[in-house]
Design an enzyme around this catalytic site. Structure first.
Site, PDB file in Angstrom:
ATOM      1  N   ASP A 262       0.840  -1.200   0.000  1.00 48.70           N
ATOM      2  CA  ASP A 262       0.000   0.000   0.000  1.00 48.70           C
ATOM      3  C   ASP A 262       0.873   1.247   0.000  1.00 48.70           C
ATOM      4  O   ASP A 262       1.860   1.328   0.744  1.00 48.70           O
ATOM      5  CB  ASP A 262      -0.899   0.015   1.238  1.00 48.70           C
ATOM      6  CG  ASP A 262      -1.695   1.301   1.337  1.00 48.70           C
ATOM      7  OD1 ASP A 262      -2.670   1.456   0.567  1.00 48.70           O
ATOM      8  OD2 ASP A 262      -1.345   2.176   2.172  1.00 48.70           O
TER       9      ASP A 262
ATOM     10  N   TYR B 253       2.879  10.285   0.578  1.00 51.61           N
ATOM     11  CA  TYR B 253       4.077   9.780   1.228  1.00 51.61           C
ATOM     12  C   TYR B 253       5.333  10.280   0.520  1.00 51.61           C
ATOM     13  O   TYR B 253       5.833   9.668  -0.431  1.00 51.61           O
ATOM     14  CB  TYR B 253       4.076   8.250   1.257  1.00 51.61           C
ATOM     15  CG  TYR B 253       2.879   7.633   1.949  1.00 51.61           C
ATOM     16  CD1 TYR B 253       2.135   8.346   2.894  1.00 51.61           C
ATOM     17  CD2 TYR B 253       2.475   6.341   1.639  1.00 51.61           C
ATOM     18  CE1 TYR B 253       1.032   7.774   3.523  1.00 51.61           C
ATOM     19  CE2 TYR B 253       1.377   5.759   2.273  1.00 51.61           C
ATOM     20  CZ  TYR B 253       0.667   6.485   3.206  1.00 51.61           C
ATOM     21  OH  TYR B 253      -0.420   5.916   3.825  1.00 51.61           O
TER      22      TYR B 253
ATOM     23  N   LYS C 268      -3.753   5.786  -3.119  1.00 51.64           N
ATOM     24  CA  LYS C 268      -4.807   6.662  -2.615  1.00 51.64           C
ATOM     25  C   LYS C 268      -5.022   7.866  -3.519  1.00 51.64           C
ATOM     26  O   LYS C 268      -4.156   8.215  -4.322  1.00 51.64           O
ATOM     27  CB  LYS C 268      -4.470   7.109  -1.191  1.00 51.64           C
ATOM     28  CG  LYS C 268      -4.226   5.908  -0.258  1.00 51.64           C
ATOM     29  CD  LYS C 268      -3.789   6.330   1.119  1.00 51.64           C
ATOM     30  CE  LYS C 268      -3.468   5.117   1.967  1.00 51.64           C
ATOM     31  NZ  LYS C 268      -2.190   4.494   1.578  1.00 51.64           N
TER      32      LYS C 268
END
Length: 339
Positions: free
Chosen positions: A47, A52, A78
């Site tokens: 994931d 990030y 995401k």
């Protein structure tokens, strides 16, 4: 098909937030070795997110996974934040509780956008960074952060009309296998479960169902998720690192009361010959609503510790001791029966 089925049985996954240079500047070789270690220990669910390190995690993960066949692993990322070409001071980009979290990441500016167009653009950009032609799961990211204040409901409404509908259509067209929210608050998940028009497949809940913090999720979320057949992927099982020997809780230096509670847990674990990491992982996986857990790591040896922690044999007396000390909620499912 349940979320667990869509994860291809990968109960222990890998959360790659640390690969975005979370808290420290991670050498490229170390980042790649960490993904390789996860693969070698049988991890097949990975994931990531644009947030990030402003895409750094996705880039590193894409490089590492490009050496494997796409059908051999499950991949999620995401939407909700777009990465721009414009540069900024990375040390000042994050607000509120996440201040400085990725100050060592890329310097690209990011903007919050949960609209339909932004969702499609975000997916397209992630595919490029991840060096793949498809995503298995897409999470709508951080829709209710503390630094949004009272505005989070307006972000949620934008997502309901934008991201939710786009992801539902992509799932129906077979472009993705599943979608849901990726958040560290239970409220937006509960709200989504009550929406008739938004049938999410499951949710990624970070930090709100852990050995250290689980009471709020147990009140309504976990029972409702089971009722609606919407399973939970648990992120942050070590509560930002405090349960794994680190000093952070909720992305900040842990306060004295949290440190004291963790020390009490560690003392109990030592009496029973149990590692606190094993207790943290196995506690999470004991809940029937949980499909998988995705601890993060930035060093190869941490991956080996996670794999060992999942298999460690924990005596029933340990769990009984935690409950008698009120260190776990009375209604929390535990890894052993009749405790």
């Amino acid at each position: 098909m349940s979320l667990k089925d869509k994860l291809a049985g990968s109960v222990l996954g890998f959360g790659t937030a640390p690969l975005g240079n979370m808290f420290r500047n991670i050498p490229e070789a170390e980042a790649q070795a960490t993904v390789d270690a996860a693969w070698d220990h049988g991890v097949r669910y990975f994931d990531s997110a644009p947030f990030y390190g402003a895409g750094l995690s996705e880039i590193r993960l894409g490089d590492a996974l490009s050496r494997h066949k796409r059908d051999e692993y499950v991949l999620s990322t995401k939407v909700g934040r777009l990465i721009l070409d414009e540069l900024e001071d990375a040390s000042a980009r994050d607000l509120g509780e996440k201040g400085g979290l990725f100050e060592h990441g890329r310097a690209n500016k990011m903007v919050n956008d949960y609209s339909a167009d932004a969702t499609l653009r975000s997916i397209e950009d992630s595919l490029k960074r991840l060096k793949t032609d498809r995503l298995d799961i897409v999470w709508v990211h951080d829709i209710a952060q503390d630094f949004y204040g009272d505005e989070w409901l307006s972000y949620f409404e934008t997502a309901r009309k934008g991201a939710f509908r786009v992801l539902t259509r992509l799932r129906e067209e077979g472009v993705i296998k599943a979608w849901g929210l990726g958040v560290n608050k239970v409220e937006p998940i509960e709200l989504t479960l009550d929406l008739a028009e938004a049938q999410a497949d499951g949710f990624l809940l970070a930090g709100r169902y852990s050995l250290l913090d689980h009471e709020r999720a147990l009140q309504r979320l976990m029972p409702k998720a089971i009722e609606r057949n919407a399973e939970i992927v648990v992120g942050g099982p070590y509560s930002s690192g405090i349960l794994a020997g680190g000093a952070h809780f909720e992305y900040q230096k842990a306060p004295p009361e949290i440190i004291a509670k963790v020390e009490q847990m560690k003392s109990t674990a030592q009496r029973h010959g149990v590692s606190i990491k094993a207790a943290a992982l196995q506690f999470v996986l004991a809940n029937p609503a949980v499909a998988a857990v995705i601890p993060g790591a930035s060093r190869p040896e941490r991956i080996a510790e996670d794999a060992a922690a999942r298999k460690e044999v924990i005596p029933a007396d340990f769990w009984r001791d935690l409950r008698e000390q009120h260190l776990v909620a009375a209604n929390a499912p535990l890894p052993v029966d009749n405790v």
